[in-house]
Design an enzyme around this catalytic site. Structure first.
Site, PDB file in Angstrom:
ATOM      1  N   GLU A   1     -28.811  36.309 -22.334  1.00 48.17           N
ATOM      2  CA  GLU A   1     -28.749  37.701 -21.875  1.00 48.17           C
ATOM      3  C   GLU A   1     -28.507  38.601 -23.077  1.00 48.17           C
ATOM      4  OE1 GLU A   1     -25.660  39.893 -20.924  1.00 48.17           O
ATOM      5  OE2 GLU A   1     -24.075  38.394 -20.739  1.00 48.17           O
TER       6      GLU A   1
ATOM      7  N   HIS B   1     -28.446  37.984  -9.780  1.00 50.87           N
ATOM      8  CA  HIS B   1     -28.789  36.617 -10.202  1.00 50.87           C
ATOM      9  C   HIS B   1     -29.024  35.677  -9.020  1.00 50.87           C
ATOM     10  CE1 HIS B   1     -27.979  37.079 -14.568  1.00 50.87           C
ATOM     11  NE2 HIS B   1     -27.308  38.123 -14.098  1.00 50.87           N
TER      12      HIS B   1
END
Length: 600
Positions: A204, A73
């Site tokens: 997600e 990320h």
């Protein structure tokens, strides 16, 4: 109708390299900027040439938001700022800003010093320069990036400092979850968000088809497998990332060893033990209630039975348990220990989290009995995997139930799935459509997803109008199931709209107020004199209009601005005149209907 465009540059129908570009209200926002753990070539970073084919991307991106410190990320952030040349604002939480540079440096060392990827990789100095450009945000703090773009962070669980972000431009808004966990664990709380009703929830979907069993069962199975292996003299390798699951499993093992008075050595080999503990102390407010409560008496991260690992211990005879980084067996010490211990069938590797396609972790979980290695310094090497391989999900991602729970919490108009495998996403997409009757999207990398949003016009309401409305409804709060009519004049000032009381609006416009009265006649049959007929009507209106003040004065009945007058001689035919102003149109119409019903 306006629209929001979402373009995944990474994590579209894929896990790893999270990087999502959102065009909202004329602004471009980059959500996360991660690297892919399964690739060692240019595919490891997002393709920023999509934003600008050459030259800096700053003029095309209004801000970058990083959800948490995991490398999938934030791993490409120094590459974006120092090599691609982005100079705009970057936002992340305080713990993420503190921990991300350490993980980035760790990863850089592995890539450059052990694999010789110097040319393609950023330097230590670049990581430092990159972090200087970061603005740290606090949870629930609304922060204006410019005079239109607003961001707000919410607690996401998952790892220390992980946050979900709401991005708002004008009347449009999106929520980006990053990675999150809807169930509290031994050291972190559960994700939380308010009912913000965004146009799109970008979530997600790592475990899109999984519903995990109870945490207690999983912990019991884990401890059972570990003790069975060490009882037969084997070594247990638990690959973990330096912060997060590492602390979770250390608390679990340390507590069990203390309770059962066990002596088999446990080592923590991530090289960050001391630093990790300091961060948990520093950011104690990000942990769960239990840790906050006991923190003054005992620091849960000072482990009694877990010692730092030294390389010399690798070949020690006898059983041991080692938690080593990184968590997917793609490099570092966990991979070295795996190569050493894999050929012995007494040993065991327990994978506690998700493994990206291409990593050694993913290969062994899919049943590979031989793993081939090659790199710059070694000739080709084949390792036989004879050790037992166990997968026990201590992953801090939301499962399918958790994702559905979040959708229920924040009530989005649309859902967009990222950070998951296509087949699993497809299943969850159908579930969301069935259960919530929402449009659900799952764009692939590089694919543009356009979502139309209703165009909302915000209107301010003047305080005097709200106060009058409050008095009218006896100070009762608004009720979602019973609508209340608010009447006023819509006034446009510059580019904003305001609903005002009539007198206020006249003052604002600099004009005198004109009052329009509507009059209607009803014919009634009543032999009484007109004043007696009026008294009968007063009693009728008091009965039919409870809560309203009905006044008879000089033969005229008044209810607010509505006037009722009876005219005629003492014979049966009477004319009843009803007049009202436009403000009391609803009341006037109501009284007229009452009188017409008795006149028929």
């Amino acid at each position: 109708m306006s629209e929001i465009k979402v373009i995944p540059l990474g994590a579209g129908q894929d896990v790893g390299r999270s990087c999502i570009l959102v065009q909202i209200g004329g602004k471009n926002v980059m959500l996360d900027c991660g690297m892919h753990m399964g690739f060692n070539d240019e595919r490891r970073f997002p393709d920023f040439s999509f934003i600008a084919s050459e030259g800096p991307v700053t003029s095309f991106v209004d801000c970058v938001i990083i959800s948490h410190f995991h490398l999938d990320h934030c791993g490409a952030l120094p590459y974006l700022t120092e090599m691609v040349g982005y100079t705009g604002p970057i936002y992340m939480t305080h713990p993420t800003k503190a921990i991300a540079p350490i993980l980035l440096e760790d990863m850089r060392k592995i890539a450059v010093e052990r694999k010789g990827e110097g040319n393609f990789f950023f330097t230590s100095q670049m990581i430092k320069d990159c972090m200087k450009k970061v603005t740290a945000v606090t949870l629930h703090q609304s922060l204006m990036v410019d005079n239109q773009l607003e961001i707000k962070a919410y607690y996401a669980g998952h790892v220390l400092g992980a946050a979900m972000f709401r991005v708002t431009v004008g009347s449009q808004s999106i929520v980006y979850t990053g990675d999150y966990n809807m169930t509290p664990d031994r050291h972190l709380g559960a994700a939380w968000i308010d009912k913000c009703r965004p146009d799109i929830l970008i979530t997600e979907s790592t475990y899109a088809t999984t519903i995990r069993d109870s945490k207690r069962c999983r912990e019991r199975d884990f401890l059972k497998k570990v003790t069975e292996c060490v009882d037969r003299g084997g070594k247990v390798l638990i690959p973990v990332f330096a912060l997060g699951r590492a602390q979770e499993l250390c608390i679990l093992l340390d507590t069990h060893w203390e309770r059962m008075n066990l002596k088999i050595p446990i080592y923590f080999a991530v090289g960050l033990t001391e630093k990790a503990n300091n961060y948990y102390k520093m950011f104690i407010t990000w942990t769960n209630q239990n840790i906050k409560k006991t923190f003054v008496q005992r620091n849960m991260f000072d482990f009694k039975h877990i010692k730092p690992f030294e390389k010399a211990f690798t070949d020690n005879p006898g059983p041991m348990i080692v938690l080593a980084a990184p968590g997917m067996l793609h490099a570092g010490l966990s991979l070295q220990l795996f190569k050493k211990w894999a050929p012995n069938e007494n040993n065991m590797v327990i994978m506690p989290g998700f493994c990206v396609i291409g990593t050694v972790g993913h290969k062994i979980l899919n049943g590979a009995k031989q793993i081939e290695f090659e790199n710059q310094f070694e000739s080709r090497q084949v390792i036989d995997v004879k050790m037992s391989v166990e997968y026990m999900s201590f992953s801090a991602h939301a499962d399918a139930k958790g994702i559905m729970q979040l959708i229920q919490y924040c009530e989005p108009r649309n859902v967009l799935l990222v950070h998951g495998e296509a087949a699993k996403m497809e299943f969850l997409k159908e579930k969301i459509k069935q259960e919530f009757n929402l449009e659900c999207y799952m764009p692939a990398n590089g694919e543009t997803c356009s979502v139309t949003t209703p165009y909302k016009i915000p209107v301010d309401v003047s305080l005097s109008l709200l106060k009058a409305e409050n008095v009218k409804y006896n100070n009762f709060p608004p009720h979602p199931k019973r609508s209340r009519v608010l009447q006023g004049v819509l006034v446009m000032r510059d580019t904003s709209l305001c609903l005002m009381d009539v007198d206020e609006a006249c003052k604002e416009a600099g004009i005198n107020r004109h009052i329009i009265r509507f009059t209607s006649t009803v014919r009634l049959e009543d032999p009484s004199p007109p004043f007696k007929t009026a008294e009968k009507l007063v009693r009728l209106l008091e009965e039919r209009l409870p809560g309203w003040s009905v006044v008879l004065n000089d033969g005229t009945i008044s209810v607010e601005s509505v006037l009722v007058k009876v005219e005629g001689s003492e014979d049966e035919q009477k004319n009843v005149y009803v007049s009202w102003t436009n403000q009391d149109e609803e009341l006037g119409s109501n009284i007229l209907e009452i009188l017409q019903s008795i006149g028929q």
